[in-house]
Design a protein around this motif. Structure first.
Motif, mmCIF file in Angstrom:
data_model
loop_
_atom_site.group_PDB
_atom_site.id
_atom_site.type_symbol
_atom_site.label_atom_id
_atom_site.label_comp_id
_atom_site.label_asym_id
_atom_site.label_seq_id
_atom_site.Cartn_x
_atom_site.Cartn_y
_atom_site.Cartn_z
ATOM 1 N N ILE A 125 0.424 -1.461 0.478
ATOM 2 C CA ILE A 125 -0.418 -0.184 -0.267
ATOM 3 C C ILE A 125 0.542 1.087 0.450
ATOM 4 C CG2 ILE A 125 -1.506 1.276 1.141
ATOM 5 C CD1 ILE A 125 -2.683 -1.676 2.017
ATOM 6 N N ILE A 126 2.169 1.238 0.536
ATOM 7 C CA ILE A 126 2.724 2.383 0.793
ATOM 8 C C ILE A 126 3.484 2.520 -0.738
ATOM 9 C CG2 ILE A 126 5.015 3.344 1.759
ATOM 10 C CD1 ILE A 126 4.207 1.848 4.294
ATOM 11 N N TYR A 127 4.044 1.530 -1.145
ATOM 12 C CA TYR A 127 4.403 1.950 -2.236
ATOM 13 C C TYR A 127 3.896 2.048 -3.590
ATOM 14 C CZ TYR A 127 7.062 0.148 -6.197
ATOM 15 O OH TYR A 127 7.793 0.290 -7.638
ATOM 16 N N ILE A 128 2.122 1.795 -3.871
ATOM 17 C CA ILE A 128 1.521 1.953 -4.330
ATOM 18 C C ILE A 128 0.988 3.518 -4.364
ATOM 19 C CG2 ILE A 128 -0.970 1.833 -5.019
ATOM 20 C CD1 ILE A 128 -0.768 -1.187 -5.319
ATOM 21 N N LEU A 129 1.036 3.991 -3.337
ATOM 22 C CA LEU A 129 0.514 5.758 -2.532
ATOM 23 C C LEU A 129 2.401 6.621 -3.458
ATOM 24 C CD1 LEU A 129 -1.147 5.260 0.577
ATOM 25 C CD2 LEU A 129 -2.431 5.521 -1.167
ATOM 26 N N THR A 130 2.753 5.686 -2.721
ATOM 27 C CA THR A 130 4.103 5.971 -2.946
ATOM 28 C C THR A 130 4.199 6.470 -4.278
ATOM 29 O OG1 THR A 130 5.587 5.390 -1.196
ATOM 30 C CG2 THR A 130 7.283 7.165 -2.592
ATOM 31 N N TYR A 150 13.816 5.786 -5.767
ATOM 32 C CA TYR A 150 14.027 5.600 -4.698
ATOM 33 C C TYR A 150 13.059 4.279 -3.556
ATOM 34 C CZ TYR A 150 16.289 7.155 -0.290
ATOM 35 O OH TYR A 150 17.894 7.409 1.054
ATOM 36 N N VAL A 151 12.564 4.503 -3.904
ATOM 37 C CA VAL A 151 11.235 3.469 -3.123
ATOM 38 C C VAL A 151 11.447 1.988 -4.467
ATOM 39 C CG1 VAL A 151 10.392 4.907 -1.775
ATOM 40 C CG2 VAL A 151 9.036 3.974 -4.480
ATOM 41 N N THR A 152 11.457 2.739 -5.718
ATOM 42 C CA THR A 152 11.367 1.055 -6.389
ATOM 43 C C THR A 152 12.565 0.217 -6.079
ATOM 44 O OG1 THR A 152 9.997 2.569 -7.824
ATOM 45 C CG2 THR A 152 11.448 0.115 -8.631
ATOM 46 N N VAL A 153 13.978 1.211 -6.133
ATOM 47 C CA VAL A 153 15.407 0.142 -5.744
ATOM 48 C C VAL A 153 14.895 -0.914 -4.740
ATOM 49 C CG1 VAL A 153 16.659 1.106 -4.335
ATOM 50 C CG2 VAL A 153 18.220 -0.021 -6.590
ATOM 51 N N THR A 154 14.339 -0.516 -3.875
ATOM 52 C CA THR A 154 13.881 -1.662 -2.782
ATOM 53 C C THR A 154 12.788 -2.124 -1.749
ATOM 54 O OG1 THR A 154 13.159 -0.002 -0.925
ATOM 55 C CG2 THR A 154 16.135 -0.573 -1.586
ATOM 56 N N VAL A 155 11.674 -2.079 -1.967
ATOM 57 C CA VAL A 155 10.178 -2.244 -2.060
ATOM 58 C C VAL A 155 10.213 -3.504 -2.607
ATOM 59 C CG1 VAL A 155 7.983 -1.848 -1.361
ATOM 60 C CG2 VAL A 155 9.437 0.328 -1.006
ATOM 61 N N PRO A 156 9.915 -3.603 -4.117
ATOM 62 C CA PRO A 156 9.955 -5.066 -4.971
ATOM 63 C C PRO A 156 10.446 -5.694 -4.274
ATOM 64 C CG PRO A 156 10.188 -2.533 -6.366
ATOM 65 C CD PRO A 156 10.719 -2.371 -5.544
ATOM 66 N N ASN A 157 11.832 -5.478 -3.797
ATOM 67 C CA ASN A 157 12.403 -6.795 -4.239
ATOM 68 C C ASN A 157 11.830 -7.430 -2.739
ATOM 69 O OD1 ASN A 157 14.672 -8.751 -4.279
ATOM 70 N ND2 ASN A 157 15.305 -7.564 -2.219
ATOM 71 N N LEU A 158 11.468 -6.313 -1.272
ATOM 72 C CA LEU A 158 11.032 -6.945 -0.123
ATOM 73 C C LEU A 158 9.697 -7.442 -0.355
ATOM 74 C CD1 LEU A 158 11.111 -6.222 2.813
ATOM 75 C CD2 LEU A 158 9.856 -3.968 2.913
ATOM 76 N N LEU A 159 9.122 -6.813 -0.495
ATOM 77 C CA LEU A 159 7.455 -7.804 -0.998
ATOM 78 C C LEU A 159 7.912 -8.737 -1.133
ATOM 79 C CD1 LEU A 159 5.492 -4.251 -2.840
ATOM 80 C CD2 LEU A 159 5.821 -5.621 -0.465
ATOM 81 N N ASN A 160 8.492 -9.064 -2.146
ATOM 82 C CA ASN A 160 8.989 -10.715 -2.549
ATOM 83 C C ASN A 160 9.693 -11.470 -2.274
ATOM 84 O OD1 ASN A 160 9.240 -12.487 -4.947
ATOM 85 N ND2 ASN A 160 11.774 -12.085 -4.579
ATOM 86 N N ASN A 161 10.123 -11.349 -1.308
ATOM 87 C CA ASN A 161 11.284 -11.574 0.319
ATOM 88 C C ASN A 161 10.032 -11.945 1.109
ATOM 89 O OD1 ASN A 161 13.636 -11.557 -0.983
ATOM 90 N ND2 ASN A 161 14.139 -10.090 0.102
#
Length: 315
Positions: A34-39, A74-85
């Protein structure tokens, strides 16, 4: 099982992330999604609003759109990988992917430090030298200033990455973080890293402290200029244009100083992960909100866009 290359070099890492029960992992996945989509949505809207409204075709908003563009990556380089994990429980990341993630993230962080200083300089010229503002902050200089911030940020990060890449990683290969950051990586190096730590600290102080000092100096000058203004309306307008930027500066710099401005590698404590979430995930989410709440021109533009979209959907 840890894989090695040539007998001693780690070829993949395991990101611990947020080790909790499976139910909480899924809850965290929902929150971060949700945070990623909103950002992404907020920052894209800011860029579109500035692009569509000619009244916002000013250096201040040009720099703001550059900041929004930076926050998206900034968020794309970390959050998608975090979501996958969180979703798949596959916390492995290759050495190459880890180094690429580290370099891009550090580059964006360094760029934001310089970009915030550039935005402070823009406000300094606008308030302290209003008659010279159109001459100094012309389109050419504004473009050069923006490109310069990105080049400087990525160049400093490249030096940091090169020194880290020269280290040997013999094992263990478990990173106590949710992405590849400098301190967790240094904790795993098995060779002497005193010189690398020193270089990293010096570069961190340069890229963080010099822009911060410049920001402080510009705001001292701005405060002095505002005090000398003859009417309250002028003071309020000046403060309103600076308040949002100053809020972002305080949030960003207090957290980055805590994490990166250290002469020694940081210990692998969970509190570091919480602080990192604040500046790497929550700050990009809050920045558009902060700027919109304090800026009437942006708010009016967003209202017009909402009205237009509302009219289109209603036919």
């Amino acid at each position: 099982m840890m894989e090695t290359h040539n007998g001693n070099n780690v070829t993949e890492f395991i990101l611990i992330g947020f080790p909790t029960r499976l139910e909480l992992q899924h809850a965290l996945f929902s929150v971060f999604l949700i945070i990623y989509i909103l950002t992404i949505t907020e920052n894209v809207i800011i860029i579109i609003a500035i692009k569509c409204n000619e009244k916002l075709h000013k250096p201040m908003y040009y720099l703001l759109s550059s900041l929004s563009f930076l926050e998206i990556w900034y968020v794309t380089v970390t959050v998608p990988n975090l979501l996958n994990n969180l979703l798949t429980q596959n916390n492995k990341i290759s050495f190459s992917a880890c180094m690429i993630q580290l370099y891009i993230f550090i580059s964006l962080a360094c760029t934001e430090c310089v970009l915030l200083a550039a935005m402070a300089f823009d406000r300094f010229i606008a308030i302290c030298f209003p008659l010279l503002y159109p001459v100094i902050m012309n389109n050419t200089f504004c473009l050069q200033l923006t490109i310069g911030t990105w080049v400087l940020g990525f160049s400093v990060a490249l030096i940091k990455a090169i020194f880290i890449l020269r280290l040997q990683f013999c094992g263990p290969n478990v990173i106590n973080h949710f992405f590849c950051d400098i301190s967790p990586m240094l904790n795993l190096a098995c060779t002497d890293m005193s010189f690398t730590e020193l270089v990293d600290f010096i570069l961190a102080m340069i890229i963080i402290m010099i822009p911060l000092v410049l920001i402080m100096l510009t705001y001292i000058c701005i405060l002095w200029a505002v005090i000398k203004m003859p009417n309250n309306q002028g003071r309020q307008k000046a403060f309103s244009t600076c308040a949002s930027h100053l809020t972002v500066v305080i949030i960003f710099y207090t957290t980055t100083l805590f994490i990166y401005a250290r002469p020694k590698k940081a210990g692998p404590y969970n509190r570091n992960k919480l602080v990192t979430i604040l500046y790497s995930i929550l700050t990009p989410l809050l920045n558009p909100i902060i700027y919109c709440l304090r800026n009437e021109e942006v708010k009016q533009t967003l209202k017009k866009i909402n009205f237009t979209l509302y009219s289109i959907f209603l036919g």
